[in-house]
Scaffold this motif. Sequence first.
Motif, PDB file in Angstrom:
ATOM      1  N   VAL A   1      -3.275  12.400  -2.853  1.00 34.91           N
ATOM      2  CA  VAL A   1      -4.147  11.513  -2.093  1.00 34.91           C
ATOM      3  C   VAL A   1      -3.373  10.877  -0.947  1.00 34.91           C
ATOM      4  CG1 VAL A   1      -5.687  10.955  -4.003  1.00 34.91           C
ATOM      5  CG2 VAL A   1      -3.637   9.570  -3.640  1.00 34.91           C
ATOM      6  N   THR A   2      -4.114  10.512   0.096  1.00 33.52           N
ATOM      7  CA  THR A   2      -3.557   9.768   1.229  1.00 33.52           C
ATOM      8  C   THR A   2      -4.500   8.604   1.523  1.00 33.52           C
ATOM      9  OG1 THR A   2      -4.773  11.067   2.858  1.00 33.52           O
ATOM     10  CG2 THR A   2      -2.578  11.866   2.235  1.00 33.52           C
ATOM     11  N   ARG A   3      -4.078   7.742   2.409  1.00 32.90           N
ATOM     12  CA  ARG A   3      -4.937   6.614   2.778  1.00 32.90           C
ATOM     13  C   ARG A   3      -6.241   7.118   3.389  1.00 32.90           C
ATOM     14  NH1 ARG A   3      -5.744   3.374   7.380  1.00 32.90           N
ATOM     15  NH2 ARG A   3      -6.247   1.189   6.896  1.00 32.90           N
ATOM     16  N   ASP A   4      -6.129   8.125   4.268  1.00 33.64           N
ATOM     17  CA  ASP A   4      -7.326   8.663   4.931  1.00 33.64           C
ATOM     18  C   ASP A   4      -8.281   9.331   3.943  1.00 33.64           C
ATOM     19  OD1 ASP A   4      -6.488   7.760   7.384  1.00 33.64           O
ATOM     20  OD2 ASP A   4      -5.552   9.646   7.970  1.00 33.64           O
TER      21      ASP A   4
ATOM     22  N   LEU B   1      -3.073   1.716 -11.940  1.00 34.32           N
ATOM     23  CA  LEU B   1      -2.595   1.647 -10.557  1.00 34.32           C
ATOM     24  C   LEU B   1      -3.622   2.218  -9.579  1.00 34.32           C
ATOM     25  CD1 LEU B   1      -0.170   1.193  -8.555  1.00 34.32           C
ATOM     26  CD2 LEU B   1       0.411   3.575  -8.971  1.00 34.32           C
ATOM     27  N   VAL B   2      -4.446   3.158 -10.040  1.00 37.11           N
ATOM     28  CA  VAL B   2      -5.393   3.833  -9.145  1.00 37.11           C
ATOM     29  C   VAL B   2      -6.371   2.835  -8.533  1.00 37.11           C
ATOM     30  CG1 VAL B   2      -7.196   5.590  -8.978  1.00 37.11           C
ATOM     31  CG2 VAL B   2      -5.188   5.989 -10.428  1.00 37.11           C
ATOM     32  N   GLU B   3      -6.926   1.949  -9.350  1.00 33.06           N
ATOM     33  CA  GLU B   3      -7.870   0.956  -8.832  1.00 33.06           C
ATOM     34  C   GLU B   3      -7.188  -0.003  -7.867  1.00 33.06           C
ATOM     35  OE1 GLU B   3     -10.964  -2.475 -10.430  1.00 33.06           O
ATOM     36  OE2 GLU B   3     -10.428  -0.804 -11.752  1.00 33.06           O
TER      37      GLU B   3
ATOM     38  N   LEU C   1       0.832  -1.203   0.000  1.00 33.63           N
ATOM     39  CA  LEU C   1       0.000   0.000   0.000  1.00 33.63           C
ATOM     40  C   LEU C   1       0.868   1.255   0.000  1.00 33.63           C
ATOM     41  CD1 LEU C   1      -2.676   1.488   0.217  1.00 33.63           C
ATOM     42  CD2 LEU C   1      -2.661   1.075   2.680  1.00 33.63           C
ATOM     43  N   ASP C   2       1.947   1.244   0.787  1.00 34.86           N
ATOM     44  CA  ASP C   2       2.842   2.420   0.841  1.00 34.86           C
ATOM     45  C   ASP C   2       3.479   2.686  -0.512  1.00 34.86           C
ATOM     46  OD1 ASP C   2       2.317   2.874   3.497  1.00 34.86           O
ATOM     47  OD2 ASP C   2       4.023   1.699   4.218  1.00 34.86           O
ATOM     48  N   THR C   3       3.886   1.612  -1.209  1.00 31.17           N
ATOM     49  CA  THR C   3       4.479   1.778  -2.540  1.00 31.17           C
ATOM     50  C   THR C   3       3.456   2.344  -3.514  1.00 31.17           C
ATOM     51  OG1 THR C   3       5.945  -0.111  -2.129  1.00 31.17           O
ATOM     52  CG2 THR C   3       5.677   0.589  -4.423  1.00 31.17           C
ATOM     53  N   CYS C   4       2.229   1.870  -3.429  1.00 32.77           N
ATOM     54  CA  CYS C   4       1.154   2.395  -4.299  1.00 32.77           C
ATOM     55  C   CYS C   4       0.932   3.883  -4.055  1.00 32.77           C
ATOM     56  CB  CYS C   4      -0.142   1.626  -4.055  1.00 32.77           C
ATOM     57  SG  CYS C   4      -0.133  -0.051  -4.712  1.00 32.77           S
TER      58      CYS C   4
ATOM     59  N   ALA D   1       1.455   6.908  -6.632  1.00 36.42           N
ATOM     60  CA  ALA D   1       0.368   7.872  -6.866  1.00 36.42           C
ATOM     61  C   ALA D   1       0.913   9.297  -6.796  1.00 36.42           C
ATOM     62  CB  ALA D   1      -0.733   7.668  -5.828  1.00 36.42           C
ATOM     63  N   LYS D   2       1.821   9.537  -5.863  1.00 35.60           N
ATOM     64  CA  LYS D   2       2.459  10.861  -5.776  1.00 35.60           C
ATOM     65  C   LYS D   2       3.286  11.139  -7.025  1.00 35.60           C
ATOM     66  CE  LYS D   2       2.673  11.126  -0.729  1.00 35.60           C
ATOM     67  NZ  LYS D   2       3.551  11.111   0.462  1.00 35.60           N
TER      68      LYS D   2
END
Length: 422
Positions: free
Chosen positions: A177-180, A220-222, A163-166, A170-171
């Motif tokens: 975007v963030t997880r929250d 990658l977004v999905e 998840l962190d790599t994704c 994304a950045k």
Amino acid sequence: MPIKTTKKVTNKKVVKEETKPAVEAKKEEVKTAEVKKATKPAVEVKKEEVKPAETKKAPAKKATTKKAAKPAVEAKKEEVKSAETKKAPAKKATTKKAAKPAVEVKKEEVKPAEAKKAPAKKATTKKATAKKTTKKATTKKTTTKKVTTKKMTKEEQYAKLSLDTCLDLAKAMSMNVTRDSIIQQLILNPDVKSVSKDLVNKYQLTGKFNFEEDGYDEGLVEVLVSKVYETADIKPQKAEDLQADVDHALNYKFTDVVADGEEYKAQFDTMRKVLMIAQHKDIHDSKNLDEEIGIDVEKFVEEFMNLAYSVLKTWKYEDVDYYEHFIYAVLSQLEDLHDTYRNRIMMDVADLYILHGDYGLGDADYGYILRENQIKDYIYYRYASIYEGVDKDKAKQIANQALQFVDDRFTYYPNIIAVLEG
């Protein structure tokens, strides 16, 4: 080599003319002495010359020694014969001169042997090189095979990302975007594909990146949204688990800012679960939802809005923005509640924006409500009263505008007059 031979022949002639009688007198002694002396240097030279050949190739040792030895012996015989015609005083000079031809003959004989060995060496080297080349080629082929076997599809590579790599990728795609923030969107709309599509459109990612060249694309977004959905607590909860939480919320009494803030977080989480059940069950009426989960949904929504309005006055502007989107998602899902609380929630949100300094947005919301409603006394009262603690002059100005539509027949006329005279 030919020049040296000529000089030696000239010397020999001179010696013969001058020393002939002396040589005949001591023929046996000179012959023995010269053979010994001439032989020793020749043998020593042979040893020195043969050693390199032995070091280079052991099998050629015997052949080289034999071939080199024969010419040396012949040279010795010629040297001895010449020495017989020389005087005793010329011994040293003769010995030295006799040794040199032996060395020269040896060099001539050894060179052909070395020449024969060299090709054999090269051939061996070539074979060794050929073997190395073959090994390298084989290794390369094996490596290529392994790479081909281990090659994964884009989907497989995406699936292995954390998840962190994704989020990092994304950045790299310029997504803010963030997880929250993704969890918040999923709460409002728990459909992964729909939220992913919204993000792709928002950041205009279609065709912007190429997986082969960049290592990522809009696909990658999905994957990112899906990983957030799987790791976050955004799935609908069992009805029986919600009942106790809702009962607690309905019996909560406001105490202080800290305790109210903690209660707001807890009620927000409970309301989120109620919303998700309604979305998954496709329920759009609060009464039907009551039967599904066994709670009074309308009472809970009202209690939640009261608590939010109180708490968010002292929280951040971003919290107000998020609350607005969330509560509208709840009211849009439960259509009967939307009709009942539409004006109330718009005024609540407008008040909160004004208290956080966003007068433009607050004024715009109130202007919209006033245009859409025939009965305006309560709306004007709310609008004027919220500015009393911010800008009294503006509060009086709003109250004065209200008198165009409100008179003593309306319920909130006295309240508007109180603001105007305050």
